[in-house]
Scaffold this active site. Structure first.
Site, PDB file in Angstrom:
ATOM      1  N   TYR A 154       0.843  -1.207   0.000  1.00 57.75           N
ATOM      2  CA  TYR A 154       0.000   0.000   0.000  1.00 57.75           C
ATOM      3  C   TYR A 154       0.876   1.255   0.000  1.00 57.75           C
ATOM      4  CZ  TYR A 154      -3.603   3.306   1.708  1.00 57.75           C
ATOM      5  OH  TYR A 154      -4.473   4.380   1.865  1.00 57.75           O
ATOM      6  N   LYS A 158       1.038   4.094  -2.911  1.00 54.07           N
ATOM      7  CA  LYS A 158       0.682   5.494  -2.650  1.00 54.07           C
ATOM      8  C   LYS A 158       1.865   6.427  -2.958  1.00 54.07           C
ATOM      9  CE  LYS A 158      -3.644   5.200  -1.345  1.00 54.07           C
ATOM     10  NZ  LYS A 158      -4.729   5.827  -2.129  1.00 54.07           N
TER      11      LYS A 158
END
Ligand SMILES: NC(=O)c1ccc[n+]([C@@H]2O[C@H](COP(=O)([O-])OP(=O)(O)OC[C@H]3O[C@@H](n4cnc5c(N)ncnc54)[C@H](O)[C@@H]3O)[C@@H](O)[C@H]2O)c1
Length: 254
Positions: A154, A158
Site C-alpha cells: 500500500y 501510494k
C-alpha cells in the site's frame, strides 16, 4: 456555486470519502458520475444526491480493468457530454507484515491504488483535451510519505501515486489540465472502522489538531482542487492530516 456546470467522475464513490466528495461537488453545482466496483454503494450515493435535487449516475467500474474505465468515461459522456473533473479515489489496503505479503497481495495493491489512477486518467483526458480544461485529483496518503507498519505494498503504491501526479502534471503542460493529489491522514471512514471506533486506539490524538479527520475534511479540499480557484496549482498535493506529517511532540516535551 464553485463547481457550477462542471461534470465530475468520482471513483470509489460508493463509500467514505468518495461519497462525501460526490455530495460536496453536487452541493457546489456539479453533476457527478458515481463510480465504484460496488454498484449498490454507488447507487446509494446517487440516491442521496438525487434526494438533494442533484444530478448523478451510478456506474459499476473495476478501476483495475482498463476496458471498464473506458466504459465509465463513455457512460459519463453519453449522459453529460463532457468530463471536467476526475477524482481518483478508489483504494484498498492490505494489512500484513512484509514476509506475509503474497504475490497476489502485492499486485492487488499496486493495481487498485496506482494502476487504477493511471487507467482512469487515460480514459478521461481525451475528453478534457477537447474541452480545453480539466482537473485530475489523485487520492494519495500519508503512507506515500512515511513508512507505515504492515502496509508495504500500500505504501509503495501510494508513493507511486505522488510520482504519477507529478509526471502526469508535466505531460499536461500547456494543456490546461491540472493534476494534483490529496494526502489524507487518519480519516474516520469504513476503511478505518476498527481503529476509529476502538476505545484503545487513539490515532486522532497523534495529530496536531487533536482529532480524527472526517470524510468532509477531504471533500472540502477536493472542492477547492476541482474548482477554478486552484487553476495555478498542478503537480503538488494538499495534505489533509491534521498536521500529522510535520512531526509529533515527545512525551513531556518542553
Ligand atoms: N481512510 C483513511 O484514513 C485514508 C487515509 C489515507 C488515504 N486514504 C485513501 O482515500 C481513498 C478513499 O478511502 P476511504 O477511506 O473512503 O475508503 P473506503 O473503503 O470507505 O472506500 C473505498 C471505495 O473504493 C471502492 N473500490 C475498491 N476497489 C475498487 C476497484 N477496484 N474499482 C473501483 N472501486 C473500488 C470500494 O468499493 C469503496 O467504495 C483511498 O484511495 C484510500 O487509500 C484513506
Amino acid at each position: 456555486m464553485r463547481l457550477k456546470g462542471k461534470v465530475a467522475v468520482v471513483t470509489g464513490a460508493g463509500s467514505g470519502m468518495g461519497r462525501a466528495i460526490s455530495l460536496a461537488f453536487v452541493r457546489q453545482g456539479a453533476k457527478v458520475v458515481v463510480a465504484d466496483i460496488n454498484l449498490e454503494g454507488a447507487s446509494q450515493t446517487a440516491a442521496l444526491i438525487e434526494a438533494e435535487g442533484g444530478e448523478a449516475i451510478a456506474v459499476k467500474v473495476d478501476v483495475t480493468r482498463k476496458a471498464e474505465t473506458l466504459q465509465m468515461a463513455d457512460a459519463a459522456l453519453a449522459r453529460f457530454g463532457r468530463i471536467d473533473v476526475l477524482v481518483n479515489n478508489a483504494g484498498s489496503r492490505c494489512l500484513k507484515g512484509f514476509l506475509e505479503h503474497t504475490e497476489d497481495d502485492w499486485h492487488r495493491m499496486i493495481d487498485i491504488n496506482l494502476t487504477g489512477h493511471f487507467f482512469c486518467a487515460q480514459a478521461v483526458i481525451p475528453s478534457m483535451l477537447k474541452t480545453g480544461k480539466g482537473k485530475i485529483i489523485n487520492l494519495a496518503s500519508i503512507a506515500a510519505h512515511t513508512g507505515r507498519p504492515d502496509r508495504v505494498a500500500y505504501c509503495a503504491a501510494k508513493a507511486g501515486v505522488m510520482g504519477l501526479t507529478r509526471a502526469l502534471a508535466m505531460d499536461m503542460r500547456g494543456k490546461n489540465i491540472c493534476v494534483t493529489a490529496i494526502s489524507p491522514g487518519s480519516i474516520a471512514t469504513p476503511m478505518n472502522e476498527a481503529a476509529a471506533t476502538s476505545t484503545e486506539v487513539a490515532w486522532g490524538k497523534e495529530t496536531v489538531v487533536g482529532r480524527w479527520g472526517t470524510a468532509d475534511d477531504i471533500a472540502h479540499a477536493a472542492v477547492f482542487l476541482a474548482s477554478d480557484e486552484s487553476d495555478y496549482i498542478t503537480g503538488s498535493e494538499i495534505a489533509v492530516e491534521g498536521g500529522w506529517l510535520i512531526g509529533r511532540a515527545r512525551d513531556g516535551e518542553i
